[in-house]
Design a protein around this motif. Structure first.
Motif, PDB file in Angstrom:
ATOM      1  N   UNK A   1     -27.529   3.069 -75.560  1.00 35.42           N
ATOM      2  CA  UNK A   1     -28.261   2.018 -74.860  1.00 35.42           C
ATOM      3  C   UNK A   1     -28.685   2.741 -73.589  1.00 35.42           C
ATOM      4  N   UNK A   2     -29.787   3.469 -73.716  1.00 27.90           N
ATOM      5  CA  UNK A   2     -30.210   4.376 -72.657  1.00 27.90           C
ATOM      6  C   UNK A   2     -30.307   3.647 -71.324  1.00 27.90           C
ATOM      7  N   UNK A   3     -29.803   4.305 -70.302  1.00 28.45           N
ATOM      8  CA  UNK A   3     -29.520   5.735 -70.173  1.00 28.45           C
ATOM      9  C   UNK A   3     -28.097   6.148 -70.533  1.00 28.45           C
TER      10      UNK A   3
ATOM     11  N   UNK B   1     -20.092   8.527 -73.683  1.00 29.98           N
ATOM     12  CA  UNK B   1     -20.127   9.983 -73.827  1.00 29.98           C
ATOM     13  C   UNK B   1     -20.802  10.646 -72.644  1.00 29.98           C
ATOM     14  N   UNK B   2     -21.942  10.054 -72.229  1.00 31.67           N
ATOM     15  CA  UNK B   2     -22.678  10.589 -71.084  1.00 31.67           C
ATOM     16  C   UNK B   2     -23.677   9.533 -70.610  1.00 31.67           C
ATOM     17  N   UNK B   3     -24.119   9.728 -69.377  1.00 36.91           N
ATOM     18  CA  UNK B   3     -25.143   8.875 -68.787  1.00 36.91           C
ATOM     19  C   UNK B   3     -26.226   9.759 -68.214  1.00 36.91           C
ATOM     20  N   UNK B   4     -27.485   9.465 -68.570  1.00 36.15           N
ATOM     21  CA  UNK B   4     -28.604  10.205 -67.994  1.00 36.15           C
ATOM     22  C   UNK B   4     -28.828   9.725 -66.571  1.00 36.15           C
ATOM     23  N   UNK B   5     -29.237  10.626 -65.734  1.00 32.55           N
ATOM     24  CA  UNK B   5     -29.576  10.254 -64.343  1.00 32.55           C
ATOM     25  C   UNK B   5     -30.996   9.776 -64.248  1.00 32.55           C
TER      26      UNK B   5
ATOM     27  N   UNK C   1     -18.728 -12.451 -74.710  1.00 27.83           N
ATOM     28  CA  UNK C   1     -18.980 -11.700 -73.483  1.00 27.83           C
ATOM     29  C   UNK C   1     -19.974 -10.565 -73.755  1.00 27.83           C
ATOM     30  N   UNK C   2     -19.818  -9.888 -74.886  1.00 24.52           N
ATOM     31  CA  UNK C   2     -20.728  -8.802 -75.266  1.00 24.52           C
ATOM     32  C   UNK C   2     -22.163  -9.328 -75.371  1.00 24.52           C
ATOM     33  N   UNK C   3     -22.334 -10.505 -75.946  1.00 26.93           N
ATOM     34  CA  UNK C   3     -23.672 -11.090 -76.063  1.00 26.93           C
ATOM     35  C   UNK C   3     -24.239 -11.433 -74.685  1.00 26.93           C
ATOM     36  N   UNK C   4     -23.392 -11.845 -73.750  1.00 32.92           N
ATOM     37  CA  UNK C   4     -23.847 -12.086 -72.381  1.00 32.92           C
ATOM     38  C   UNK C   4     -24.356 -10.784 -71.756  1.00 32.92           C
ATOM     39  N   UNK C   5     -23.633  -9.692 -72.006  1.00 32.57           N
ATOM     40  CA  UNK C   5     -24.044  -8.386 -71.480  1.00 32.57           C
ATOM     41  C   UNK C   5     -25.403  -8.004 -72.070  1.00 32.57           C
ATOM     42  N   UNK C   6     -25.556  -8.150 -73.381  1.00 24.85           N
ATOM     43  CA  UNK C   6     -26.824  -7.820 -74.047  1.00 24.85           C
ATOM     44  C   UNK C   6     -27.962  -8.667 -73.469  1.00 24.85           C
ATOM     45  N   UNK C   7     -27.702  -9.964 -73.328  1.00 19.09           N
ATOM     46  CA  UNK C   7     -28.730 -10.863 -72.819  1.00 19.09           C
ATOM     47  C   UNK C   7     -29.088 -10.641 -71.364  1.00 19.09           C
ATOM     48  N   UNK C   8     -28.191 -10.001 -70.619  1.00 19.54           N
ATOM     49  CA  UNK C   8     -28.426  -9.804 -69.199  1.00 19.54           C
ATOM     50  C   UNK C   8     -28.996  -8.455 -68.819  1.00 19.54           C
ATOM     51  N   UNK C   9     -29.303  -7.630 -69.786  1.00 13.26           N
ATOM     52  CA  UNK C   9     -29.842  -6.305 -69.466  1.00 13.26           C
ATOM     53  C   UNK C   9     -31.196  -6.100 -70.133  1.00 13.26           C
ATOM     54  N   UNK C  10     -31.952  -5.179 -69.564  1.00 16.01           N
ATOM     55  CA  UNK C  10     -33.201  -4.778 -70.206  1.00 16.01           C
ATOM     56  C   UNK C  10     -32.860  -3.901 -71.407  1.00 16.01           C
ATOM     57  N   UNK C  11     -33.537  -4.119 -72.495  1.00 17.65           N
ATOM     58  CA  UNK C  11     -33.279  -3.314 -73.687  1.00 17.65           C
ATOM     59  C   UNK C  11     -33.885  -1.920 -73.518  1.00 17.65           C
TER      60      UNK C  11
END
Length: 125
Positions: free
Chosen positions: A93-95, A121-125, A52-62
């Motif tokens: 894995x910004x943001x 920890x935090x998310x940038x806006x 599932x983690x690999x699916x998440x990685x593959x489905x997002x922009x790096x």
């Protein structure tokens, strides 16, 4: 190379892979049976298998493709024996920025991540 240096090398590769998002490198770092869990502030949690983690990685922009710099460092390494260790990492894995707790085991192929517990920890806006 000492076991400690091998762990540091794996952690640097882990941080760089969070930035690059290369699924093939993920397979090299994790045991296939690895579980991943995220504790949320509201008391809920997210559980993922490595697949599932690999699916998440593959489905997002790096982060790399978005122009973010590599971010992360090892906070601590606790090597309890010749084949087990526990590592705390500050990474992103910004943001989104995380604290990861990684349980490691040394296999015949070297050090591998056996379990990952992480906190946003935090998310940038």
């Amino acid at each position: 190379m000492t076991a400690f240096a091998e762990i540091e090398t794996l952690m640097q590769a882990y941080i760089e892979n969070l930035h690059d998002g290369d699924i093939s490198k993920t397979d090299q770092m994790f045991l296939p049976e690895c579980d991943l869990c995220c504790a949320n502030d509201d008391g809920s949690y997210i559980h993922m298998t490595l697949e599932k983690y690999k699916e998440v990685i593959g489905g997002r922009e790096s982060p790399k493709s978005k122009g973010y710099p590599v971010y992360g460092h090892t906070i601590s390494i606790d090597q309890s024996g010749p084949n087990t260790a526990f590592v705390k990492i500050d990474c992103a894995v910004q943001p989104r920025y995380f604290i990861d707790y990684l349980s490691l085991v040394r296999t015949g192929e070297g050090w591998k991540i056996a379990a990952k517990v992480y906190y946003v920890q935090r998310t940038e806006d």
